[in-house]
Design an enzyme around this catalytic site. Structure first.
Site, PDB file in Angstrom:
ATOM      1  N   GLU A 108       0.840  -1.197   0.000  1.00 28.94           N
ATOM      2  CA  GLU A 108       0.000   0.000   0.000  1.00 28.94           C
ATOM      3  C   GLU A 108       0.875   1.247   0.000  1.00 28.94           C
ATOM      4  OE1 GLU A 108      -2.659   0.026   3.314  1.00 28.94           O
ATOM      5  OE2 GLU A 108      -3.892  -1.613   2.555  1.00 28.94           O
ATOM      6  N   CYS A 109       0.680   2.102  -0.951  1.00 30.53           N
ATOM      7  CA  CYS A 109       1.306   3.423  -1.005  1.00 30.53           C
ATOM      8  C   CYS A 109       2.827   3.320  -0.904  1.00 30.53           C
ATOM      9  CB  CYS A 109       0.717   4.328   0.084  1.00 30.53           C
ATOM     10  SG  CYS A 109       0.960   6.093  -0.252  1.00 30.53           S
ATOM     11  N   ALA A 110       3.411   3.463   0.268  1.00 33.29           N
ATOM     12  CA  ALA A 110       4.863   3.341   0.410  1.00 33.29           C
ATOM     13  C   ALA A 110       5.340   1.986  -0.097  1.00 33.29           C
ATOM     14  CB  ALA A 110       5.268   3.538   1.863  1.00 33.29           C
ATOM     15  N   LEU A 115       3.965   0.220  -2.465  1.00 31.32           N
ATOM     16  CA  LEU A 115       3.955   0.306  -3.919  1.00 31.32           C
ATOM     17  C   LEU A 115       5.244   0.955  -4.416  1.00 31.32           C
ATOM     18  CD1 LEU A 115       2.552   0.379  -6.783  1.00 31.32           C
ATOM     19  CD2 LEU A 115       1.619   2.594  -6.079  1.00 31.32           C
ATOM     20  N   SER A 125      -1.110  -0.820  -4.667  1.00 35.34           N
ATOM     21  CA  SER A 125      -1.720   0.429  -5.136  1.00 35.34           C
ATOM     22  C   SER A 125      -1.483   1.507  -4.091  1.00 35.34           C
ATOM     23  CB  SER A 125      -3.225   0.259  -5.366  1.00 35.34           C
ATOM     24  OG  SER A 125      -3.930   0.235  -4.134  1.00 35.34           O
TER      25      SER A 125
END
Length: 845
Positions: free
Chosen positions: A332-334, A336, A422
């Site tokens: 998630e986020c980081a 990704l 994502s």
């Protein structure tokens, strides 16, 4: 019905001081002996980190958008299970929620769902009577929300406070003056996470003391007790998922400073599903945990640590190979960003063929995402609420992957049967089937193969002389036996005339002229008996403490003797490896000492749980000599118990930039901090130090101090070293030491020598047996480490010196390599000669 005293801390808008007041209130109530649970309205990861420090329990989120309205009260009761009071920090303004939904997921929404009274925090720094109108409007806007009181924040003059109070129709529970020193540092997404902020625990403790002085805690508790009982069943992760069959699969979860964003319920769900959750730090760990069968890369700030992440090539390589081979992975986020080809031009793992860069635009949205197809976490058409919060953006779409989500017609993320990545953050308590699917994938996956060489991040490749080659060259026969009294052995025994000194951890630079003048003045004043009062007053002023909380001593050594003779300790514990004088002092006083070893596999970091519960005295160093490890203040504070004294030796804290993790200003019962002036100021012959603690503890130590033990020159030095000029010079020296240390570690690492991460003016290095003796024959003195409990003759302590001095050490190490002996990188009996130097200045988190 479940009875739970509770309250919501809200505000008319962002920036009023909710986090400051809420976190300080949690800490203040805990200091009263209450069990407190902290909660945060909304998806924010950062505030709960500070709540956890304040309460000693995991911080929890309450977000109707992410988990559904029906789970808010159950999650509140789950997080508050076994506590005396719950404090819920709001988000934005009281009635601000998801746009276009009439306040859905607002603080007021959560207050209604949990039937919790609200206390408003109002910033009155720029208002007088208008504050009354604002508060009245907030209270009357929604009759279903019980606004029960107000705390005035950033208060100025008494006249303005009185004017504000006359304008209010609600009880005033506190008036908090403005104090910029207790504000939290910001970052591009808000506050700096507690796990990244050095000194977080001490800052939260000061915040608790500040709020306790200015808020009526009794009135706050009375308000909390007006909350009605909740007709709800506490959330239970065991009721949400089923355990997988067979042996518990290891789920590796990224942690440390670069990956601080996680919801506690995620780990609880995975554990309930039969997984063994094992954290690892992508900054400092050279490989995934042993037996890893799934990988969870959460959120954080990798962009801040991108170069350090990139230097950990062994881990990046292992992650890339494992994920590409089908390791079940959620990012998630980081996470990704970590899997991309590059972030801001710096290479990352290279799993996903895309790049990202920092932008000026903040992406902040609260969407409902629809799964595009079947994949690791979701099935086609499933709708999942989430949130995005980032300033990075992909510079091109990820080619070759199916998208993970459809968000408002935009296809985002990547997904496959084994990978889901994502920008979208999800709260699995709202969709527990995701935890179930991830656990089932882990149960059927094969463990990740171990790295060919499981090492810590490498500073530089080996180019000259490996430690194994030198060890083989010297041979074990050259190693001197351990001294008969190893606890009494110190670095000054290692050096002498004609030797370049890397053994004594005293600053190598000249004394400042103002300190020399003070010492000379002290000598002139030595015609009278010494009076430590001026030093006591100066030290107290430096740390904003009372003078009866300071005892001036003849160096740290006298302080340890006083502690040893202060009480008949029933169970004294010393945490090793560390400076041995406290241990020796306790034995001289007739006490039996229990040794608690910091483990090498933990990087010699403190494990508070390893200290016996019945210990009434615990002694440890911070930063620790000889390892250089800087223990988090919150870990040290976890050692506190009723009727226990915790002694922290901070003799080298002034060599740490910013003196992060220091507890010198921390006013808690049972805590003693010992400081020394001799190392940083190059005056080992002037025995000067001090102890900081409660007035009762200091009085107990002072009663055992020999009269006039501290000389007049030492008193003069203590006064001089607390001046503003001295504080500035101390900071300059600390910065200088950090630069020298980086140069030293790089030089040792390039020669294949393992170095433990250090934050002090020395490093612990694995030279190998006999190398210390060989260097001494060549005119260079390093300090043996086998006199420290828990270390052997493989290790030496090396004092940080300027690069020009280090050049002599490097030259002599290189000279130990002779023709006919293995060269660097050559395989020797016992394993390959591989460099294992760790990044300079790293702080294991």
């Amino acid at each position: 019905m479940v009875t739970l005293p509770r309250l919501v801390i809200a505000a008319p808008s962002t920036g009023q001081g909710k986090t400051t007041v809420a976190t300080g209130l949690m800490a203040a109530l805990r200091d009263r002996g209450l069990r407190v649970s902290g909660h945060k309205v909304g998806p924010d990861y950062i505030d709960p980190g500070y709540h956890a420090l304040a309460t000693g329990r995991p911080g929890r989120n309450l977000d109707p958008h992410l988990v559904g309205e029906e789970r808010i009260a159950p999650l509140l009761l789950h997080g508050a299970r076994g506590t005396d009071v719950a404090v819920i920090e709001g988000v934005m303004g009281l009635h601000d929620g998801r746009l276009g939904t009439d306040g859905f997921s607002s603080t007021a929404h959560v207050a209604r769902l949990t039937r919790t009274p609200v206390v408003l925090v109002a910033d009155i720094s720029r208002m007088s009577r208008s504050a009354g109108a604002v508060v009245a409007g907030m209270a009357a806007y929604d009759p279903a929300v019980d606004v029960a009181g107000v705390i005035l924040n950033r208060a100025g003059s008494a006249r303005n406070v009185a004017e504000v109070e006359r304008s209010l129709r609600l009880p005033v529970l506190g008036v908090v003056p403005r104090d910029d020193s207790i504000s939290s540092p910001s970052r591009h997404l808000g506050l700096v996470p507690a796990a990244e902020r050095d000194g977080s625990a001490a800052a939260v403790a000061r915040l608790g003391e500040w709020i306790a002085r200015h808020v009526d805690l009794d009135a706050v508790l009375e308000t909390a007790r007006t909350a009605p009982g909740l007709d709800a069943v506490p959330w239970d992760p065991d009721a949400e998922v089923l355990p997988v069959a067979g042996e518990a699969p290891v789920v590796a979860v990224a942690a440390g400073r670069a990956f601080t964003f996680a919801y506690t319920e995620t780990e609880e769900l995975l554990t309930a599903a039969g997984c063994r959750v094992v954290p690892f730090d992508p900054l400092t760990d050279g490989s995934l945990p042993a037996g890893t069968r799934a990988l969870l890369l959460g959120g954080g700030f990798p962009e801040v640590y991108v170069r350090r992440l990139a230097r950990n090539v062994p881990l990046l390589t292992q992650v890339r190979d494992a994920v590409m081979a089908g390791l079940p992975t959620v990012a998630e986020c980081a996470g990704l960003l970590y899997l991309l080809e590059a972030l801001d031009g710096t290479p990352m793992a290279g799993v996903i063929g895309a790049r990202a860069t920092m932008t000026d635009r903040l992406t902040l949205r609260y969407p409902v995402a629809k799964a595009v197809g079947d994949n690791l976490l979701s099935r086609a058409g499933e709708e999942v609420p989430g949130h995005e919060f980032h300033r990075t953006a992909l510079t091109r779409p990820a080619a070759g992957w199916a998208p993970a989500w459809d968000i408002d017609g935009e296809l985002v993320g990547v997904a496959s049967p084994t990978l889901h990545a994502s920008y979208l953050h999800l709260h699995w308590a709202g969709r527990p089937y995701m935890a179930q699917r991830f656990a089932e994938a882990a149960a059927t996956a094969s463990p990740v193969a171990a790295s060919p060489v499981a090492v810590s991040p490498v500073v530089a490749p080996p180019v000259a002389v490996s430690q194994l080659a030198v060890s083989a060259r010297i041979g074990d026969t050259a190693h001197e036996p351990v001294p008969a009294k190893p606890l009494h052995h110190h670095g000054d025994r290692e050096t002498g005339p004609g030797l370049v000194d890397f053994a004594v951890n005293v600053h190598p630079g000249p004394r400042p002229a103002w300190l020399t003048s003070a010492l000379l003045e002290g000598v002139r004043d030595s015609v009278s008996y010494p009076d430590p009062a001026p030093a006591r007053e100066a030290i107290a002023e430096l740390y904003r403490r009372r003078t009866d909380e300071v005892l001036v001593t003849a160096g740290a050594a006298e302080a340890f003797e006083l502690v040893a003779r202060w009480k008949q300790w029933r169970h004294a514990v010393v945490v090793h490896p560390q400076f041995t004088e406290p241990h020796a002092a306790l034995e001289r006083a007739g006490h039996r000492v229990t040794v608690v070893q910091c483990r090498p596999e933990d990087g010699y970091r403190l494990d508070p749980a390893a200290v016996p519960g019945d210990a009434d005295l615990v002694v440890l160093g911070n930063p620790t000599n000889p390892t250089g490890v800087l223990h988090p203040a919150e870990d040290i504070l976890r050692l506190r118990r009723p009727k226990r004294v915790v002694v922290v030796d901070e003799a080298f804290m002034d060599t740490v930039e910013g003196e992060t993790e220091s507890l010198a200003g921390h006013r808690r019962r049972g805590l003693l901090v010992v400081r020394s002036l001799t190392k940083h100021w190059s005056i080992p012959g002037i025995r000067a130090g001090y102890v900081l603690g409660s007035d009762r503890s200091i009085a107990g130590l002072a009663a055992r101090q020999v009269p006039w033990s501290v000389s007049t020159p030492a008193i003069a030095a203590a006064v001089a070293c607390t001046s503003p000029e001295a504080v500035a010079e101390a900071a300059r020296r600390a910065r200088q030491i950090a630069g020298w240390r980086e140069s030293l570690v790089t030089g040792l690492g390039s020669r294949g020598i393992a170095v433990l991460p250090s934050r002090a003016s020395f490093v612990l290095a694995r030279f190998g047996r006999g190398v210390r003796e060989a260097l001494r024959e060549r005119g260079v003195a390093v300090r043996r480490a086998d006199t420290f409990p828990g270390l052997d003759a493989e290790w030496v302590s090396v004092a940080v010196r300027p690069p020009e001095t280090c050049a002599r050490l490097f030259a002599e190490l290189d000279a130990l390599e002779t023709p006919g002996w293995p060269a660097a990188g050559t395989d020797l009996p016992g394993g390959p000669a591989t460099a294992n130097a760790v990044e300079a200045g790293g702080n294991p988190a």
